[in-house]
Design an enzyme around this catalytic site. Structure first.
Site, PDB file in Angstrom:
ATOM      1  N   GLU A 114      38.433  71.761  58.162  1.00 42.79           N
ATOM      2  CA  GLU A 114      38.318  73.203  58.212  1.00 42.79           C
ATOM      3  C   GLU A 114      37.718  73.974  56.830  1.00 42.79           C
ATOM      4  OE1 GLU A 114      41.124  74.796  61.579  1.00 42.79           O
ATOM      5  OE2 GLU A 114      42.246  73.411  60.365  1.00 42.79           O
ATOM      6  N   GLU A 134      44.444  66.373  64.407  1.00 45.81           N
ATOM      7  CA  GLU A 134      45.294  67.301  65.118  1.00 45.81           C
ATOM      8  C   GLU A 134      45.931  66.808  66.469  1.00 45.81           C
ATOM      9  OE1 GLU A 134      42.764  67.968  63.337  1.00 45.81           O
ATOM     10  OE2 GLU A 134      43.301  70.151  62.028  1.00 45.81           O
TER      11      GLU A 134
END
Ligand code: 1HE
Length: 260
Positions: A114, A134
């Site tokens: 990210e 994740e």
């Protein structure tokens, strides 16, 4: 703008490039709240001399993502605020004062991807691997990944990474758009600084347009995008620096485009 786990160095004769290094190698540069806030502060307070930046990670990995040891006891409303804190910091990076080049090696995973995807250019050395763990940790992205990563590689590839735990190596990452450059192991920082020095030579309004106008134009309906482009083009070409550069070309003082 100092933070004990972030080092800021400079490159270029006029310190026009800032090299911002995550310095938490023992924890694989896992992004604690303090580190995220530190990054926000560094990008908010870059010295005026700086015209481009590089983000780098100390140790064997660029970044292992969110510091999972801080995740445990958050309730839903704290979770929203935590995610918004990441958004705020990475917006500061993406829509701040100067273009940012990521120098990637080793793990670029979860929140580390990210962070990398908020940068304007990504250089990966051959040790780099990209993943979004994740999916297997029972959580979702929260640092802007669902907005930025599909714009690089498409929603279906991102979903595959999270559904199946698929890991992309440097070459495949470059092929699908996670990185724009692949270099031999250990060379990412050198290449990233070289690119940042080159970017720092551009007219500031050109860099501004590429950071602030281009991504917005890309999101606009074509008709509005063309209008925004015309306005941005007019602003950029009216800057005195643009006039000098165009004149330099016309009198033969500026470099021609070559095959490279
Ligand atoms: C950590 C973290 C972390 C390492 N949070 N402490 N990210 C992940 O799910 C990736 C988790 N990390 C890993 O898979 C591996 O650590 C790596 C592939 C990145 C590196 O492996 P390796 O063998 O070099 O290091 P290591 O032995 O696993 O880790 C060294 C230490 O760093 C160890 O602590 P120690 O006290 O036992 O030495 C690890 O616990 C620690 N460490 N990664 C906390 N991430 C805004 S939402 C974003 C959501 C996410 O990012 S989720 C994905 C999180």
């Amino acid at each position: 703008m100092s933070h004990k786990e972030i080092a800021v160095d400079f490159a270029g004769d006029d310190q026009q490039v800032a090299i911002i290094r995550l310095q938490r190698a023992a924890k694989r540069n896992a992004l604690s709240d303090g580190l995220i806030l530190g990054l926000r502060d560094v990008f908010q307070n870059l010295p005026a001399s700086v015209r481009a930046a590089v983000v780098d990670g100390d140790g064997p990995h660029f970044c292992a993502g969110l510091d999972l040891s801080e995740l445990s006891e958050r309730d839903a409303s704290q979770g929203v605020l935590h995610s918004r804190m990441w958004h705020d910091a990475l917006q500061q990076l993406q829509f701040g004062a100067v273009p940012v080049v990521a120098a990637l090696h080793g793990a670029v995973v979860g929140g580390g991807l990210e962070l990398a995807s908020a940068c304007h250019i990504r250089v990966a050395d051959s040790s780099t691997f990209f993943a979004l763990p994740e999916g297997s940790r029972g959580i979702f992205v929260g640092g802007g990944g669902s907005v930025r990563i599909p714009r690089l590689i498409g929603a279906s590839r991102m979903a595959d990474m999270m559904f199946t735990g698929r890991v992309y190596n440097a070459e495949d990452g470059e092929r699908i758009g996670l990185a724009q450059y692949v270099v031999p192991e250990g060379q990412a920082l050198v290449k990233a600084v070289e690119l940042a020095l080159r970017i720092a030579e551009n007219a500031p309004m050109t860099n501004y347009a590429l950071m602030h106008a281009l991504p917005r134009i890309a999101e606009q309906p074509a008709d509005q995008g063309l209008m925004t482009e015309a306005l941005m083009a007019a602003v950029a070409q009216s800057a005195p620096e643009a006039k000098h550069r165009l004149q330099d070309f016309l009198v033969g003082r500026a470099a021609k485009v070559s095959k490279g």
